[in-house]
Design a protein around this motif. Structure first.
Motif, PDB file in Angstrom:
ATOM      1  N   ALA A   1      78.709  26.830  45.022  1.00  0.00           N
ATOM      2  CA  ALA A   1      77.352  26.846  45.578  1.00  0.00           C
ATOM      3  C   ALA A   1      76.580  28.069  45.109  1.00  0.00           C
ATOM      4  O   ALA A   1      75.371  27.990  44.868  1.00  0.00           O
TER       5      ALA A   1
ATOM      6  N   GLN B   1      70.487  23.721  50.834  1.00  0.00           N
ATOM      7  CA  GLN B   1      70.684  23.097  52.134  1.00  0.00           C
ATOM      8  C   GLN B   1      69.920  21.773  52.232  1.00  0.00           C
ATOM      9  O   GLN B   1      70.413  20.791  52.784  1.00  0.00           O
TER      10      GLN B   1
ATOM     11  N   VAL C   1      79.109  18.428  49.590  1.00  0.00           N
ATOM     12  CA  VAL C   1      79.636  19.785  49.721  1.00  0.00           C
ATOM     13  C   VAL C   1      81.112  19.698  50.054  1.00  0.00           C
ATOM     14  O   VAL C   1      81.552  18.856  50.832  1.00  0.00           O
TER      15      VAL C   1
ATOM     16  N   GLN D   1      84.784  22.186  50.721  1.00  0.00           N
ATOM     17  CA  GLN D   1      85.377  23.484  51.000  1.00  0.00           C
ATOM     18  C   GLN D   1      86.863  23.368  50.729  1.00  0.00           C
ATOM     19  O   GLN D   1      87.642  22.965  51.591  1.00  0.00           O
TER      20      GLN D   1
ATOM     21  N   LEU E   1      90.314  25.868  52.648  1.00  0.00           N
ATOM     22  CA  LEU E   1      89.757  26.433  53.867  1.00  0.00           C
ATOM     23  C   LEU E   1      90.847  27.120  54.666  1.00  0.00           C
ATOM     24  O   LEU E   1      91.869  26.538  55.013  1.00  0.00           O
TER      25      LEU E   1
ATOM     26  N   VAL F   1      86.068  31.378  51.634  1.00  0.00           N
ATOM     27  CA  VAL F   1      86.204  29.985  51.257  1.00  0.00           C
ATOM     28  C   VAL F   1      85.208  29.674  50.142  1.00  0.00           C
ATOM     29  O   VAL F   1      84.030  30.014  50.243  1.00  0.00           O
ATOM     30  N   GLU F   2      85.691  29.081  49.073  1.00  0.00           N
ATOM     31  CA  GLU F   2      84.806  28.690  47.987  1.00  0.00           C
ATOM     32  C   GLU F   2      84.169  27.347  48.320  1.00  0.00           C
ATOM     33  O   GLU F   2      84.854  26.343  48.470  1.00  0.00           O
ATOM     34  N   VAL F   3      82.867  27.362  48.444  1.00  0.00           N
ATOM     35  CA  VAL F   3      82.115  26.149  48.736  1.00  0.00           C
ATOM     36  C   VAL F   3      81.662  25.550  47.422  1.00  0.00           C
ATOM     37  O   VAL F   3      81.015  26.211  46.605  1.00  0.00           O
TER      38      VAL F   3
END
Length: 784
Positions: A309, A329, A339, A341, A344, A370-372
């Motif tokens: 993101a 968003q 999206v 995650q 997590l 956390v890599e989104v």
């Protein structure tokens, strides 16, 4: 592609925009229409007045009008609801009788009348009022079968729309009369924090007419493109990307032009300025949503199935989006992107003793960031489907299917006991995976092998027999063993060579085509260039280690094989080549590189090694540049097959490279041209290039890029590395280009130390994919 406007262009005037804002999606009906006449005149006015003056109980009137509305036309239903709402408002007011005086109250009159009225009890007055009410209700029920003067309470736009509907229903006018006008201008969102979010990609307005034909759709799109200053030649691509309602969608959201391959944001911005005028703003929600989708599509062309993101936000900021976070968003909320995650981390449980908050905070383990990831649904669904399919094959029982496999090596034993096996190795390892097909057939199983290219199919057929060898595209399109009653391929064992070229969408289709219990062998060379499409299926399966992985120990033969094997581990070694199997030809500049390449292919290699020019191939870094494929092919055509280019720039005898699909190129010789297109002979296999694709998908093929050459081999290869190619070199490129040679490799070398540095240090940028964590979520890593 023809350039699109990048600056401002004449567009709609403010008056035109305002006019479109007044009545979006409606049609103006002529005054003489029957529906319009019903809403005018004294009678209608009188009925409207009566509906307000009568003080009927709201619940009874609403129930009556609701029953009428359920049986009436759509417009009548709306009228019934409107009347019910009016009755609800009238209930709170003092009721009036038809003469305008208060009900149940005496008029100012003579004293005698007042005295008589005073003697009437409240109960008698109530009974009289109820009798009057019932009489009015009965009168209304009797009128139900009479023509309903619909639309008497409608005015303005609603009345015009009702009149248009009535005219179409009566057959007096066609729907095209009212719906053939230009699409409505997009409604400008009003500012304010409480504003409801407008759709980022609005649907095309529904119409009463039948779907437009392709010719009509193209004409409409051309009109919109012309108004925006874009070339009308894009009409077919726009229609293909946006569908039959492309004109309406493009008019409502000009930035959807970005869905056409090759269109850049600055060009779409210029198109939007021409259509929207002053309403075109960099913070338009439609622009932000289109840019998010475009950024992810561009990432897919580089092999990513998703992007972080933060990377998307940075790219949006580089495109002058004022609030990248809000744009992301909004794109998520509107469903433009999905999206994810991955990885997590679980949040630590709060401490039980609330008094010792500081101590709890000190002892709590830190939560890993956390890599989104953001991704387009087509790639997300393909990766998830592929992961489920691979897990299904692994979990399907194959060890007790009754087959008796012949004695064989490690790979055959692994395939006999597992539904999914990965096999790695170079060119020599192709014989091992081909032996699996032979062993499975000997065990009484239905087995086949598939390769990436026609040349790979030919080499596979030499090992398995022609009846068991296919291209992967041919297998999925209906060639070969056919399908069973459930639509699955009628196979028990499938070996896929060149598995490193599998993109995620092709792999998902392939795995979905295999029945439970079928064994799948993915065999490939992890050192070659990756697939042209999104994903890196073979690398992800190897990284996940959820299935048996068998590494070949067969070395590639000869000096060329020794050189390529060293490159695979990052070493550019000097190899012994007593028969001139590897020759280095230093050059000073690109012009000399072109000259040496032509000399080697046309003269030196045929004379020294007896390899005809038809079996030799030049490979260079790119299409452009002073020694790219265009320059090399022009020089080679002039030397090997000069001619006027009678068939779209091609002559019989020309070598041609046809891009059948993304990442899949066939090389052949031009035979002839006819009304259907250009016909090629590809090593004995006839291939037709449709005439509409000659210009876009066909090039001369004496020189190819390494990406085009993946999956093919030639007896002799000339790798051309001019000085300006240094920036395009990395280890997989060199490994792939040099590995296309079977017997002889000439390297036209003009990059000095950039070549050993690329082999030792330069690796391609990693691809962002989700297949490995998805497989980990479904399966435990296998013990190796």
């Amino acid at each position: 592609m023809t350039a699109l406007p990048q600056g401002s262009a004449p567009g709609s005037t403010a008056d035109e925009s305002a006019e479109a804002e007044v009545a979006p999606g409606t049609a103006q009906a002529p005054a003489e229409e029957p529906g319009a006449a019903e809403g005018a005149g004294p009678g209608a006015e009188g009925e409207a007045r009566t509906g307000v003056e009568e003080a009927e109980p709201a619940d009874e009137l609403a129930a009556e009008e609701a029953g009428r509305a359920s049986e009436a036309e759509p417009a009548d239903a709306a009228e019934g609801v409107e009347r019910a709402d009016e009755a609800g408002g009238a209930e709170a007011e003092a009721g009036t009788d038809e003469t305008g005086g208060p009900e149940g109250a005496a008029e100012p009159a003579a004293d005698a009348e007042a005295a008589a009225a005073a003697q009437v009890s409240e109960a008698a007055a109530e009974l009289a009022a109820q009798r009057e009410l019932r009489a009015r209700i009965e009168q209304r029920k009797a009128e139900k079968d009479a023509p309903i003067p619909a639309g008497t309470k409608l005015s303005g736009t609603a009345a015009d729309l009702l009149a248009a509907v009535r005219a179409v229903e009566s057959g007096e006018k066609s729907g095209a009369t009212f719906f053939a006008g230009p699409p409505p201008a997009p409604r400008k969102p009003a500012p304010g924090p409480a504003q409801e979010a407008a759709p980022v990609r609005p649907r095309a307005p529904e119409s009463a007419q039948a779907p437009a034909t392709s010719a009509e759709a193209l004409a409409s799109v051309r009109s919109v493109l012309s108004r925006g200053g874009a070339p009308e030649t894009l009409a077919a691509q726009v229609t293909g990307a946006l569908g039959e309602q492309a004109a309406e969608r493009l008019g409502a959201d000009p930035w959807q032009l970005l869905s056409v391959p090759g269109v850049r944001p600055e060009q779409a911005d210029g198109f939007a300025r021409a259509l929207l005028g002053a309403e075109c703003r960099p913070d338009d929600e439609r622009r932000a949503a289109a840019l998010v989708g475009w950024i992810l599509e561009q990432a897919a062309l580089r092999g990513h199935t998703a992007l972080a993101a933060d990377d998307v936000r940075k790219a949006l900021a580089g495109r002058s989006v004022p609030d990248p976070d809000e744009a992301v968003q909004q794109a998520i909320a509107e469903g433009v992107v999905l999206v994810f995650q991955d990885g997590l981390a679980e949040e630590p449980e709060p401490a039980e003793d609330t008094a010792d908050t500081e101590g709890a905070e000190e002892t709590a383990e830190p939560v890993e960031p956390v890599e989104v990831l953001l991704g387009l649904d087509r790639y997300a669904l393909a990766e998830e489907s592929l992961a489920d399919g691979l897990a299904r094959l692994l979990n399907s029982p194959v060890g007790n299917d009754g087959s008796v496999w012949p004695e064989g090596g490690e790979l055959i034993r692994a395939v006999a006991g597992s539904g999914l096996v990965a096999h790695t190795g170079g060119e020599a390892a192709r014989a091992e995976s081909a032996a699996v097909v032979t062993a499975a057939a000997a065990a009484g199983l239905r087995a086949a092998g598939a390769a990436h290219t026609l040349d790979g199919q030919r080499r596979l057929a030499e090992l398995t027999g022609p009846l068991a060898a296919f291209t992967l595209a041919g297998l999925l399109s209906g060639e070969g063993p056919g399908r069973d009653a459930d639509g699955a391929l009628a196979l028990d064992v499938l070996v896929v060579q060149d598995a490193a070229q599998l993109d995620v969408e092709t792999a998902a289709v392939l795995v979905e085509s295999l029945a439970d219990g079928c064994r799948l062998v993915l065999s490939g060379d992890p050192g070659v260039l990756g697939p042209a499409g999104a994903g890196q299926v073979f690398q992800d399966v190897l990284s996940a280690r959820v299935c048996p992985v068998v590494a070949s120990r067969l070395p590639d033969a000869g000096p060329v094989g020794e050189l390529v094997s060293g490159i695979g581990i990052g070493e550019l070694n000097q190899v012994e080549a007593p028969g001139k199997e590897v020759v280095i030809v230093p050059v000073r500049d690109a012009g000399e590189a072109v000259h040496r390449c032509v000399q080697l292919l046309a003269d030196s290699i045929p004379r020294a090694f007896g390899i005809p020019v038809e079996q030799a191939q030049a490979i260079t870094v790119g299409h452009g540049g002073s020694a790219g494929t265009r320059a090399l092919n022009a020089a080679l055509k002039q030397r090997l097959n000069p001619g006027p280019g009678r068939f779209g720039g091609f002559d019989p005898g020309d070598r041609a490279a046809y891009a059948q699909d993304l990442g899949r190129t066939v090389v052949g010789t031009v035979v002839e041209a006819d009304a259907e297109g250009l016909r090629l002979d590809c090593a004995g296999t006839p291939v037709l290039v449709p005439k509409e694709r000659v210009e876009s998908a066909l090039r001369h093929g004496w020189a190819l890029t390494a990406h085009q050459a993946v999956g093919m081999r030639w007896p002799a290869v000339v790798a051309v590395l001019p000085g300006d190619a240094a920036q395009g070199l990395n280890r997989p490129w060199v490994y792939t280009a040099f590995g296309r040679a079977e017997r002889h490799l000439s390297v036209v070398h003009g990059v000095d130390q950039a070549l050993p540095r690329a082999v030792a240090e330069v690796l391609p940028a990693p691809r962002t994919t989700r297949l490995t964590p998805l497989l980990h979520g479904l399966m435990k890593p296998a013990e190796q």
